[in-house]
Scaffold this motif. Structure first.
Motif, short mmCIF file in Angstrom:
data_model
loop_
_atom_site.label_atom_id
_atom_site.label_comp_id
_atom_site.label_asym_id
_atom_site.label_seq_id
_atom_site.Cartn_x
_atom_site.Cartn_y
_atom_site.Cartn_z
N GLY A 90 68.27 46.52 22.95
CA GLY A 90 68.56 45.40 23.85
C GLY A 90 69.74 44.56 23.41
O GLY A 90 69.84 43.39 23.78
N ASN A 91 70.66 45.14 22.64
CA ASN A 91 71.86 44.44 22.23
C ASN A 91 73.06 45.15 22.83
O ASN A 91 73.09 46.38 22.90
CB ASN A 91 71.98 44.41 20.69
N TYR A 92 74.07 44.40 23.27
CA TYR A 92 75.23 45.01 23.91
C TYR A 92 75.90 46.01 22.98
O TYR A 92 76.28 47.10 23.39
CB TYR A 92 76.22 43.93 24.33
N GLU A 126 69.40 33.17 33.52
CA GLU A 126 68.24 32.37 33.22
C GLU A 126 66.99 32.98 33.85
O GLU A 126 65.91 32.94 33.29
CB GLU A 126 68.44 30.93 33.73
N LYS A 127 67.13 33.53 35.06
CA LYS A 127 65.98 34.11 35.73
C LYS A 127 65.46 35.33 34.97
O LYS A 127 64.28 35.54 34.84
CB LYS A 127 66.34 34.51 37.16
N SER A 128 66.37 36.18 34.47
CA SER A 128 65.95 37.36 33.76
C SER A 128 65.52 37.03 32.33
O SER A 128 64.70 37.73 31.76
CB SER A 128 67.08 38.39 33.73
N GLY A 129 66.07 35.97 31.78
CA GLY A 129 65.73 35.58 30.41
C GLY A 129 66.38 36.45 29.36
O GLY A 129 66.07 36.33 28.19
N SER A 130 67.28 37.39 29.77
CA SER A 130 67.87 38.32 28.82
C SER A 130 68.91 37.67 27.92
O SER A 130 69.07 38.06 26.79
CB SER A 130 68.50 39.50 29.57
N ALA A 135 78.68 35.19 32.59
CA ALA A 135 79.60 36.33 32.63
C ALA A 135 79.15 37.43 31.67
O ALA A 135 79.20 38.62 32.00
CB ALA A 135 81.02 35.87 32.28
N LEU A 136 78.71 37.03 30.48
CA LEU A 136 78.24 38.02 29.52
C LEU A 136 76.99 38.72 30.01
O LEU A 136 76.78 39.90 29.72
CB LEU A 136 77.96 37.36 28.16
N TRP A 137 76.14 37.99 30.73
CA TRP A 137 74.93 38.61 31.25
C TRP A 137 75.27 39.76 32.20
O TRP A 137 74.65 40.82 32.17
CB TRP A 137 74.07 37.59 31.99
#
Length: 885
Positions: A657-659, A317-321, A603-605
């Protein structure tokens, strides 16, 4: 604020003061549930969700009677506007926002007349009309009064319920609950909260906001720590639990509290306290609020949500990614998910997936190029589009081309093996197992049941019954009509019949592919009904029939999430993601994982962040790789141009920016590096072969030029020859692994070729002179010995002819020859000379090439006679001078 998700009318409090404000003032407002909306020098704006604000002002009023407080307070109605990300702003009337005032020496509290009806429910509070003051809004304010003889308590208190996950009869659950209960009980005991245990529930009561905030903070922090210790291989005292807290007002603390809350405990996200938005807003900025869609729509402050700590596991949430909220219109609180797609906003018979007739793997490829940072905006856009006509809009957008359509298509592609298009593929499949067998599809065989399938998709019940009856009559032992009956029973809500028909279909089919598919459908039926244990067992049976099919493995992870065991599910998802990066996006947007969504996104982050950091490191290495290519290859070379284009494509992929894009970028860089290494090695071999060819050509040039009889005339020739020899010698002795040497070699090779061509051109002239000289030498030698032989023959022939003529009685001829002997001799010499020259020329022409080859061969073998060096003459000794007499 652009978009408002909820509006709540409460109490606004404007505070103005002169000098330094006592810190106890703000603390008192916070204890009564007020939160500061704005503050500047000498004034602040507060907001209260309910009547607690009036009791807080009553406490301040009583305090101001015994303490001189140079404070001005104005109380008025205000509306709290809550945005999509739970950002809050205050809406007040324009005239109230333009006020200004100078505080007096004592406390003054003015009450807006619209709030006077709320005083009736709070004993001891009243309002007294006053004259309007300058600088204030033209409103008939009243002076707020509070009876000092009454106690004005906050009225804020909460009751909490904690429940462990898992089967209560399981030994693992009992042990896990015992461990986590000891940890959670330690927090409750340390805070001095009242508690009790009943039927596996831990109940407690928090008497105030400070206690409630402390319990939330300590509980979330402790659970996060225990979970981290478990992941690090610690004692394993972590066990997932669900918890909820409700205001105590109007409730009694008792054993039946869990039942009276009316919550579906099986839908709640584990490890995060659930509460109303009203309660969550009071916790402050150290907490992050999340939606609880499985049990609430989240449209007003009394709906359910859950909270987590900013500093404990909220990096995403902090990174917003990884802000990837799903459209709210795709789900309904506490709804049964659709069998076909997992969404809760429609029934299976209405599922838009019926318009799809084939798998669409390109959806995941396209979705893998969408930046994760932009998914939140896409979700909001899709949510707005679905607001008016949800089902119709979903059906239209499933085949659309926009990015919002792609998000919806990806959600429907998650459960593609559960949809009717999979049934059609199984009917046509010629393979023996899943998933490879679906690549071998035959034509449509059989009658009637294909029309029945079409009728089921089109929701044409009359035609479906007609076609199915004819199919059952014609094919009584076929599995196709039975399987279709299972889908019809499922859409009708008769799960018992659906499972029965699929069991019958499994018994009638004849390949592992078909048996696995019908076990798969049975497992899904139990999963949708909430019987996750039975579903997992059937998914495992499916794997026995088709061990290479990953879908049953994924569904087991989904079942674990629905049971609340997100950590175990993430282990499965991590393995699947390692084998197929598109699984990352699938897990990220799967609406059926709503219960464990917070854990999953966190976890995904971490996985996404690692991939991002690896990609950023590879960008630098790719730049170095590009520089290395430019150092090695010449400008404009086809391979260099193609490689630069490939590198640019990879760089663009790494910026998405996509995994999936990151992993594709990583694989692409590895592939390019391997190709470059292979290309360099191949080019080194080619260059070495070229160097060997040039060396042989130069050696041949040298060999032929060595026979030139006038070496002093070969200045330019020798300069070119020495240049080629120098460059070839450097290339053969230098390391081609060095980029600079590789690059120079590629520059030198064409230059050496050009010089060799020049040498060969000049060699033509040299060869002509050489061959002419050698020919003349051979011709002269042949002529000389023929001429000598002819002269000797002429000396013999003339006397011989004279003798022969005399003995034959031709004396006159003999006399004539005797008399003309010298003239005849001279003529004969001339004739013989001419004949010798002609014969010498013919012989030389015939034997020239063979002589030349023989001579060159002897020279190569070193068998030509060498000139002996002339011995140096010893200097004569100087004569000794004679002694003088």
């Amino acid at each position: 604020m652009g978009t408002t998700r909820m509006v709540h009318t409460g109490i606004g409090v404007w505070v103005a003061w002169d000098g330094q404000l006592d810190p106890a003032f703000d603390a008192m407002l916070e204890d009564f549930g007020g939160f500061r909306m704005a503050e500047t020098t000498g004034q602040s704006l507060w907001y209260f969700l309910g009547d607690e604000g009036l009791r807080a002002l009553a406490r301040i009023h009583v305090w101001g009677r015994v303490n001189a407080l140079p404070i001005f307070i104005e109380v008025f109605p205000a509306s709290l506007l809550v945005g999509p990300k739970f950002d809050r702003t205050l809406s007040i009337s324009v005239e109230l926002s333009r006020q200004h005032v100078t505080p007096s020496e004592s406390l003054e509290i003015l009450l807006h007349p619209n709030l006077k009806p709320q005083l009736a429910g709070n004993p001891g509070l009243s309002g007294t009309p006053i004259k309007p003051s300058s600088g204030l809004a033209r409103v008939h304010f009243e002076r707020f009064e509070a009876d000092p003889g009454l106690a004005y308590d906050t009225g804020l208190a909460w009751m909490g319920v904690i429940r462990p996950l898992g089967d209560p009869l399981s030994r693992d659950t009992a042990e896990g609950w015992r461990n986590i209960a000891a940890e959670l009980h330690d927090i409750i005991d340390r805070l001095g909260l009242k508690f009790m245990r009943h039927e596996g529930f831990l109940l407690f009561e928090a008497p105030g906001l400070k206690h409630f905030r402390a319990w939330c903070r300590d509980t979330v922090s402790r659970i996060m720590r225990l979970e981290a210790e478990k992941d690090a291989g610690g004692e394993g005292r972590y066990w997932p639990s669900v918890m909820a807290a409700v205001p105590s007002k109007g409730r009694t603390f008792g054993k039946d509290l869990p039942r009276r809350l009316g919550l579906n405990w099986d839908q709640m996200a584990p490890d995060f306290p659930h509460m109303s938005f009203r309660s969550a807003f009071l916790l402050g900025d150290e907490f992050v609020i999340h939606e609880a869609r499985a049990i609430s729509r989240g449209v007003n402050v009394d709906d359910w949500c859950n909270v987590s700590l900013v500093a404990a596991g909220e990096e995403s949430e902090k990174s917003g990614s990884l802000a990837v909220p799903l459209p709210g219109n795709l789900s309904v609180a506490d709804a049964v998910p659709c069998f076909y797609c997992g969404l809760g906003n429609h029934e299976p018979r209405q599922c838009p997936s019926k318009v799809l007739d084939a798998p669409r793997p390109d959806v995941w490829e396209r979705f893998g190029r969408l930046p994760i940072a932009g998914l939140e905006a896409l979700s909001q856009k899709l949510d707005a589009a679905l607001a008016s006509d949800t089902l119709g809009e979903m059906t239209r957008r499933l085949t659309g081309k926009e990015d919002t359509d792609l998000l919806l298509a990806a959600i429907f592609e998650i459960d593609q093996p559960l949809q009717t298009r999979m049934l059609e593929a199984v009917w046509r499949a010629k393979g023996k197992d899943l998933p490879a067998g679906l690549a071998q599809l035959g034509r449509r065989e059989g009658d009637y049941y294909w029309d029945a399938l079409t009728a089921l998709r089109e929701r044409n019940a009359e035609k479906y019954e007609e076609m199915l009856l004819q199919a059952l009559t014609k094919y009584p032992r076929a599995y196709q009509p039975k399987s279709l009956q299972g889908f019809a029973a499922m859409e009708a809500g008769d799960w018992t019949k659906a499972v029965y028909y699929w069991q019958e279909s499994g018994r009638l089919c004849y390949t592992a592919l078909q048996r696995a598919y019908f076990l798969w459908l049975q497992a899904r039926a139990f999963e949708v009904q909430g019987e996750q244990h039975k579903a997992i067992a059937l998914y495992r049976d499916t794997l026995k029939e088709s061990p290479r099919w990953v879908e049953p493995v994924y569904r087991q992870g989904v079942c674990l999430v629905k049971m609340g065991f997100t950590d175990q599910a993430m282990q499965i998802f991590s393995q699947l993601t390692a084998n197929d990066p598109s699984m990352f996006n699938r897990v990220m947007i799967d609406p059926e994982l709503e219960r464990g969504r917070l854990h999953i996104l966190a976890a995904l982050w971490r996985v996404w962040k690692q991939a991002q950091e690896a990609a950023q490191a590879l960008v630098a290495s790719l730049g170095a790789l590009s520089e290395s290519l430019r150092e090695r290859f010449l400008e404009g070379e086809p391979y260099l141009v193609a490689s630069e284009e490939k590198i640019q494509e990879l760089l663009e992929l790494g910026k998405l920016g996509n995994y999936v894009a990151y992993k594709g970028f990583e694989a692409g860089v590895a592939d390019v590096e391997a190709q470059i290494v292979k290309k360099v090695a191949s080019e080194i071999k080619v260059m070495q072969a070229e160097q060997a060819r040039q060396y042989e050509e130069l050696k041949g040039v040298q060999r032929e030029a060595a026979w030139f009889p006038f070496p002093s005339l070969l200045r330019e020739f020798n300069a070119d020859f020495n240049y080629c020899a120098t460059k070839l010698n450097w290339m053969r002795t230098s390391s081609m692994d060095e980029p600079a040497n590789f690059h120079k070699s590629r520059e030198y090779l064409p230059e050496v070729d050009e010089r060799i061509r020049t040498l060969r051109t000049r060699l033509i002239t040299l060869r002509i002179v050489r061959d002419s000289t050698f020919f003349c030498m051979l011709l002269g030698r042949n002529f000389l010995w023929m001429e000598v032989a002819g002269l000797g023959l002429s000396l013999v022939l003339v006397p011989l002819f004279v003798y022969l003529f005399q003995t034959s009685g031709q004396g006159w001829v003999a006399d004539m020859m005797e008399q003309q002997k010298w003239q005849l001799q001279k003529g004969l010499v001339i004739i013989l000379t001419i004949a010798a020259m002609a014969l010498a020329a013919i012989k030389t022409a015939i034997s020239f090439e063979s002589k030349k080859r023989k001579l060159f061969k002897l020279a190569e073998e070193g068998k030509l006679p060498q000139k002996k060096p002339k011995p140096k003459k010893k200097p004569k000794p100087k004569a000794k001078p004679k002694p003088k007499k």
